[in-house]
Enzyme design. Structure first.
Site, PDB file in Angstrom:
ATOM      1  N   ASN A  96       0.828  -1.206   0.000  1.00  0.00           N
ATOM      2  CA  ASN A  96       0.000   0.000   0.000  1.00  0.00           C
ATOM      3  C   ASN A  96       0.874   1.271   0.000  1.00  0.00           C
ATOM      4  O   ASN A  96       2.061   1.199  -0.311  1.00  0.00           O
ATOM      5  CB  ASN A  96      -1.031  -0.010   1.132  1.00  0.00           C
ATOM      6  CG  ASN A  96      -2.341   0.629   0.682  1.00  0.00           C
ATOM      7  OD1 ASN A  96      -2.342   1.712   0.096  1.00  0.00           O
ATOM      8  ND2 ASN A  96      -3.443  -0.056   0.916  1.00  0.00           N
ATOM      9  N   ARG A  97       0.279   2.409   0.325  1.00  0.00           N
ATOM     10  CA  ARG A  97       0.917   3.692  -0.005  1.00  0.00           C
ATOM     11  C   ARG A  97       1.665   4.343   1.160  1.00  0.00           C
ATOM     12  O   ARG A  97       1.251   4.234   2.308  1.00  0.00           O
ATOM     13  CB  ARG A  97      -0.151   4.670  -0.512  1.00  0.00           C
ATOM     14  CG  ARG A  97      -0.724   4.240  -1.850  1.00  0.00           C
ATOM     15  CD  ARG A  97      -1.861   5.126  -2.310  1.00  0.00           C
ATOM     16  NE  ARG A  97      -2.275   4.738  -3.655  1.00  0.00           N
ATOM     17  CZ  ARG A  97      -3.035   3.669  -3.914  1.00  0.00           C
ATOM     18  NH1 ARG A  97      -3.490   2.914  -2.937  1.00  0.00           N
ATOM     19  NH2 ARG A  97      -3.341   3.377  -5.168  1.00  0.00           N
ATOM     20  N   HIS A 122       3.118  -0.075  -2.858  1.00  0.00           N
ATOM     21  CA  HIS A 122       3.565  -1.471  -2.818  1.00  0.00           C
ATOM     22  C   HIS A 122       5.082  -1.619  -2.895  1.00  0.00           C
ATOM     23  O   HIS A 122       5.607  -2.459  -3.623  1.00  0.00           O
ATOM     24  CB  HIS A 122       2.889  -2.273  -3.945  1.00  0.00           C
ATOM     25  CG  HIS A 122       1.399  -2.320  -3.820  1.00  0.00           C
ATOM     26  ND1 HIS A 122       0.747  -2.306  -2.618  1.00  0.00           N
ATOM     27  CD2 HIS A 122       0.417  -2.380  -4.760  1.00  0.00           C
ATOM     28  CE1 HIS A 122      -0.562  -2.355  -2.814  1.00  0.00           C
ATOM     29  NE2 HIS A 122      -0.797  -2.392  -4.099  1.00  0.00           N
ATOM     30  N   HIS A 191      -1.859  -9.898  -2.631  1.00  0.00           N
ATOM     31  CA  HIS A 191      -2.685  -9.054  -3.499  1.00  0.00           C
ATOM     32  C   HIS A 191      -3.501  -9.890  -4.492  1.00  0.00           C
ATOM     33  O   HIS A 191      -3.578  -9.554  -5.672  1.00  0.00           O
ATOM     34  CB  HIS A 191      -1.781  -8.058  -4.219  1.00  0.00           C
ATOM     35  CG  HIS A 191      -2.454  -6.815  -4.682  1.00  0.00           C
ATOM     36  ND1 HIS A 191      -3.533  -6.816  -5.532  1.00  0.00           N
ATOM     37  CD2 HIS A 191      -2.204  -5.518  -4.383  1.00  0.00           C
ATOM     38  CE1 HIS A 191      -3.898  -5.574  -5.767  1.00  0.00           C
ATOM     39  NE2 HIS A 191      -3.114  -4.762  -5.079  1.00  0.00           N
ATOM     40  N   SER A 192      -4.111 -10.982  -4.022  1.00  0.00           N
ATOM     41  CA  SER A 192      -4.956 -11.788  -4.929  1.00  0.00           C
ATOM     42  C   SER A 192      -6.258 -11.064  -5.241  1.00  0.00           C
ATOM     43  O   SER A 192      -6.831 -10.399  -4.383  1.00  0.00           O
ATOM     44  CB  SER A 192      -5.289 -13.134  -4.290  1.00  0.00           C
ATOM     45  OG  SER A 192      -4.152 -13.969  -4.327  1.00  0.00           O
ATOM     46  N   GLN A 298      -7.554  -3.883   3.086  1.00  0.00           N
ATOM     47  CA  GLN A 298      -7.837  -3.012   1.940  1.00  0.00           C
ATOM     48  C   GLN A 298      -8.832  -3.744   1.062  1.00  0.00           C
ATOM     49  O   GLN A 298      -8.521  -4.796   0.501  1.00  0.00           O
ATOM     50  CB  GLN A 298      -6.544  -2.731   1.149  1.00  0.00           C
ATOM     51  CG  GLN A 298      -6.714  -1.794  -0.037  1.00  0.00           C
ATOM     52  CD  GLN A 298      -6.578  -0.320   0.337  1.00  0.00           C
ATOM     53  OE1 GLN A 298      -6.262   0.018   1.492  1.00  0.00           O
ATOM     54  NE2 GLN A 298      -6.802   0.564  -0.611  1.00  0.00           N
ATOM     55  N   GLU A 326      -6.923  -7.237   0.964  1.00  0.00           N
ATOM     56  CA  GLU A 326      -5.504  -7.210   1.340  1.00  0.00           C
ATOM     57  C   GLU A 326      -5.418  -6.930   2.845  1.00  0.00           C
ATOM     58  O   GLU A 326      -5.552  -5.780   3.264  1.00  0.00           O
ATOM     59  CB  GLU A 326      -4.781  -6.123   0.547  1.00  0.00           C
ATOM     60  CG  GLU A 326      -4.872  -6.303  -0.956  1.00  0.00           C
ATOM     61  CD  GLU A 326      -4.671  -4.982  -1.712  1.00  0.00           C
ATOM     62  OE1 GLU A 326      -3.610  -4.360  -1.570  1.00  0.00           O
ATOM     63  OE2 GLU A 326      -5.592  -4.569  -2.443  1.00  0.00           O
TER      64      GLU A 326
HETATM   65  C1  GLA Z   1      -3.890  -1.676  -4.405  1.00  0.00           C
HETATM   66  C2  GLA Z   1      -4.164  -0.228  -4.396  1.00  0.00           C
HETATM   67  C3  GLA Z   1      -4.933   0.140  -5.613  1.00  0.00           C
HETATM   68  C4  GLA Z   1      -4.233  -0.299  -6.873  1.00  0.00           C
HETATM   69  C5  GLA Z   1      -3.934  -1.760  -6.808  1.00  0.00           C
HETATM   70  C6  GLA Z   1      -3.112  -2.214  -7.969  1.00  0.00           C
HETATM   71  O1  GLA Z   1      -4.990  -2.400  -4.097  1.00  0.00           O
HETATM   72  O2  GLA Z   1      -4.824   0.194  -3.240  1.00  0.00           O
HETATM   73  O3  GLA Z   1      -5.111   1.530  -5.629  1.00  0.00           O
HETATM   74  O4  GLA Z   1      -3.049   0.415  -7.018  1.00  0.00           O
HETATM   75  O5  GLA Z   1      -3.263  -2.058  -5.611  1.00  0.00           O
HETATM   76  O6  GLA Z   1      -3.616  -1.790  -9.188  1.00  0.00           O
END
Ligand code: GLA
Length: 362
Positions: A96-97, A122, A191-192, A298, A326
């Site tokens: 995530n960010r 990520h 991240h499935s 997420q 996630e």
């Molecule tokens: C995560 C992010 C999304 C997107 C996906 C990949 O779930 O939160 O915003 O970037 O990864 O596309």
């Protein structure tokens, strides 16, 4: 006699191991990439040591018909080419960010390369999803290991991360452990993208979702949490009772507009290994129950899938073709003192569990 037999069966049941089968998939950076298929009588899962991806999960429907319920690609080349969906991978060192890719630990400032609208997503430009992990077959599964060097994507400290995928009957257990030799930040998740009707069966908008969360973390225009822990009550983010994913996705709601659907961190109720989410597909009868030790999940409804990424048979993955759950620490935790900490210090060990349990309901 019957009772005696049942007792014997129950006693030997935990000893029944899932079979693990290894096939060579290719080479990356001079390292062998393999596909590991783990099968129980109910479920068959394949994972690869390239990016620790889950490649497929074959699960039965209410009539016993199996389908692959995660989005993915047929071969290694598919995973190498796709650098934007993170389909099935383990994302790290920080899933995530992180706002502007910048954070500080003990007064030292670090800058992770920004790869998403000026933010680090990520783990930066070359995250754990791009790395070849080493692999060891273990009872009923596989353990993947990655040593991320000090300074990898500018993160401090050598991080040794292990991901264990094991299969018990109809449940996939994912166990993450990590240690470091300098204070760092870590957030590991899988991240499935799930589609309980089977991949490439259309959108997931009719599939039902329940999230065990009274609150979520609203975001700004670049999908960074504002810091608020908002109540879900009375909003399209209230999944405490099950709702079809698409029921409110077009609602006039500022938060949904910012992300083009759901792409938000939900603050899970309770602590320890507990229920995070339940999903159900009324057509196939397949269900998925997610439990985790993580504080958040997420929920991403596949809003950025736009048909430009093709599966192995050349069919496009369109918007809402799958949903991600996630399990994680909250996005941008390194910059939000109120969020559960993601700092890992040399004297500590990260330990995190997520279980995806598959079932059927008629
Ligand atoms: C995560 C992010 C999304 C997107 C996906 C990949 O779930 O939160 O915003 O970037 O990864 O596309």
């Amino acid at each position: 006699m019957k009772t005696f037999l049942m007792t014997v069966l129950l006693m030997i049941a935990p000893a029944i191991q899932a079979a693990v089968h290894k096939t060579h998939w290719g080479m990356v950076d001079g390292k062998s990439v393999d596909l590991y298929t783990i099968s129980s009588p109910v479920l068959s899962i394949s994972v690869t040591n390239f990016g620790a991806h889950i490649v497929s999960i074959e699960a039965p429907d209410k009539n016993g018909v199996r389908a692959d319920v995660v989005l993915g690609f047929k071969d290694l080349n598919g995973y190498q080419k796709d650098t934007k969906t993170y389909m099935g991978s383990v994302v790290g060192r920080y899933g995530n960010r992180i706002a502007k890719g910048t954070f500080a630990i003990d007064g030292n400032v670090y800058h992770v390369p920004a790869n998403d609208h000026g933010q680090a997503l990520h783990g930066g430009t070359i995250g754990f999803d791009r790395k070849v992990w080493s692999a060891t077959v273990i009872p009923s599964g596989v353990e993947l290991t990655l040593i991320s060097p000090d300074g990898d994507m500018s993160f401090p400290g050598t991080l040794t991360a292990h991901v264990r995928y094991t299969l018990e009957s109809s449940s996939l257990r994912i166990e993450y452990t990590a240690t470091t030799d300098k204070p760092t930040v870590v957030n590991l998740t899988n991240h499935s993208y799930f589609n309980l009707a089977g991949k490439n069966s259309g959108t997931v908008l009719d599939q039902q979702l329940m999230l065990n969360a009274d609150r979520y973390t609203p975001i700004d225009a670049v999908l960074i949490p504002t810091g608020e822990l908002a109540l879900v009550g009375g909003t399209p983010f209230d999944f405490r009772q099950s709702h079809p994913i698409g029921e409110r996705i077009q609602a006039r709601d500022e938060q949904l507009k910012l992300a083009g659907g759901y792409d938000h961190n939900f603050v899970l109720n309770g602590e320890g290994l507990r229920l995070a989410a339940k999903a159900f597909d009324p057509r196939s009868g397949r269900s998925l129950t997610v439990t985790t030790t993580e504080p958040g999940v997420q929920f991403y409804s596949g809003n950025f899938l736009d048909g430009s990424v093709l599966d192995g048979d050349g069919r496009p993955y369109e918007e809402y073709a799958g949903f991600c759950l996630e399990t994680q620490h909250f996005p941008d935790s390194p910059n939000e003192a109120k969020f559960p900490t993601t700092i890992l210090r040399p004297e500590q060990k990260l330990h995190s569990i997520t279980i995806f349990a598959f079932g059927v309901q008629k």
